[in-house]
Design a protein around this motif. Structure first.
Motif, mmCIF file in Angstrom:
data_model
loop_
_atom_site.group_PDB
_atom_site.id
_atom_site.type_symbol
_atom_site.label_atom_id
_atom_site.label_comp_id
_atom_site.label_asym_id
_atom_site.label_seq_id
_atom_site.Cartn_x
_atom_site.Cartn_y
_atom_site.Cartn_z
ATOM 1 N N VAL A 61 -14.429 -22.648 13.199
ATOM 2 C CA VAL A 61 -13.481 -22.943 14.276
ATOM 3 C C VAL A 61 -12.410 -21.851 14.305
ATOM 4 O O VAL A 61 -11.952 -21.392 13.255
ATOM 5 N N HIS A 62 -12.044 -21.419 15.509
ATOM 6 C CA HIS A 62 -10.939 -20.478 15.687
ATOM 7 C C HIS A 62 -10.045 -20.972 16.818
ATOM 8 O O HIS A 62 -10.456 -21.835 17.599
ATOM 9 N N CYS B 130 -5.496 -15.958 16.192
ATOM 10 C CA CYS B 130 -6.101 -17.182 15.679
ATOM 11 C C CYS B 130 -5.071 -17.848 14.773
ATOM 12 O O CYS B 130 -4.488 -17.193 13.916
ATOM 13 N N ILE C 156 -5.702 -20.029 12.589
ATOM 14 C CA ILE C 156 -6.292 -20.341 11.286
ATOM 15 C C ILE C 156 -6.382 -19.050 10.464
ATOM 16 O O ILE C 156 -5.985 -19.011 9.306
ATOM 17 N N HIS C 157 -6.872 -17.990 11.109
ATOM 18 C CA HIS C 157 -7.025 -16.680 10.466
ATOM 19 C C HIS C 157 -6.086 -15.719 11.196
ATOM 20 O O HIS C 157 -6.499 -15.052 12.152
ATOM 21 N N MET D 217 -6.613 -12.238 12.925
ATOM 22 C CA MET D 217 -7.464 -12.100 14.123
ATOM 23 C C MET D 217 -6.531 -12.054 15.324
ATOM 24 O O MET D 217 -5.871 -13.042 15.648
HETATM 25 CU CU CU Z 1 -9.971 -17.915 13.208
#
Ligand code: CU
Length: 200
Positions: A126-127, A185, A187-188, A191
């Protein structure tokens, strides 16, 4: 009337009948149901026009290894095949504060007001594709720490369920303001993409 337009009417009619069939054999599509479909047919040329609108794509990639990611983070975390093992992912992140296989492509987009930006998740995790005022950390403290981004982007704290893009999912918006927009992103947070939007 063009052939294309005529085809649309046929397709719309077929769709109406199909919906009728879904209601069960006891409720065949009535003549009134077909009549009700007429306004939709009239609006088809406008929809055709909107599909000709220029689109710019950003693709979200990752390289998660399902075996180790799912073992560490839970079943279903990673749905692709092969990739970077979870311990290697954390190690690389700690060393370089980012890991290139998790990225938005292209990282820079130039477009015009009124054009559509479409972000599609082609990874196995998931992103999010979240517009932020300034790039910052996301919603996973461990990843923020490894990335060296202790300050969380406020936009990442206000995510709606629909902002989490599953593998294969897309988000899309028409850009209506000139300037530079930043997307990351949540989450990350390494990105990232920058989108330059010019006047028409
Ligand atoms: Cu991500």
């Amino acid at each position: 009337m063009s052939t294309r337009y005529h085809l649309l009417i046929v397709l719309t009619g077929a769709a109406t009948l199909f919906v009728g069939c879904e209601n069960g054999p006891s409720e065949p599509a009535s003549p009134s149901a077909v009549e009700n479909a007429s306004p939709a047919v009239v609006t088809q040329p406008a929809r055709l026009a909107s599909t000709r609108q220029a689109q710019h794509a950003v693709t979200m990639f990752d390289a998660c290894d399902p075996e180790t990611f799912n073992a560490a983070l839970g079943a279903g975390t990673c749905t692709r095949s092969g990739g970077v093992r979870f311990e290697k992912f954390l190690e690389q992140l700690g060393l370089h504060h980012s890991i290139g296989a998790w990225h938005f492509a292209p990282p820079n987009v130039t477009m015009r007001i009124g054009e559509r930006l479409v972000a599609t998740n082609r990874g196995g995790e998931v992103h999010t594709f979240t517009e932020v005022e300034e790039f910052g950390g996301g919603i996973v403290p461990d990843l923020n720490e490894l990335t060296g981004l202790p300050t969380v982007a406020p936009e990442c704290t206000r995510l709606a369920p629909g902002d989490f893009l599953q593998p294969g999912a897309s988000s899309s918006e028409v850009e209506d303001e000139a300037g530079v927009e930043k997307y990351q992103c949540c989450i990350h947070p390494w990105m990232r993409a920058e989108v330059r939007i010019a006047q028409k």
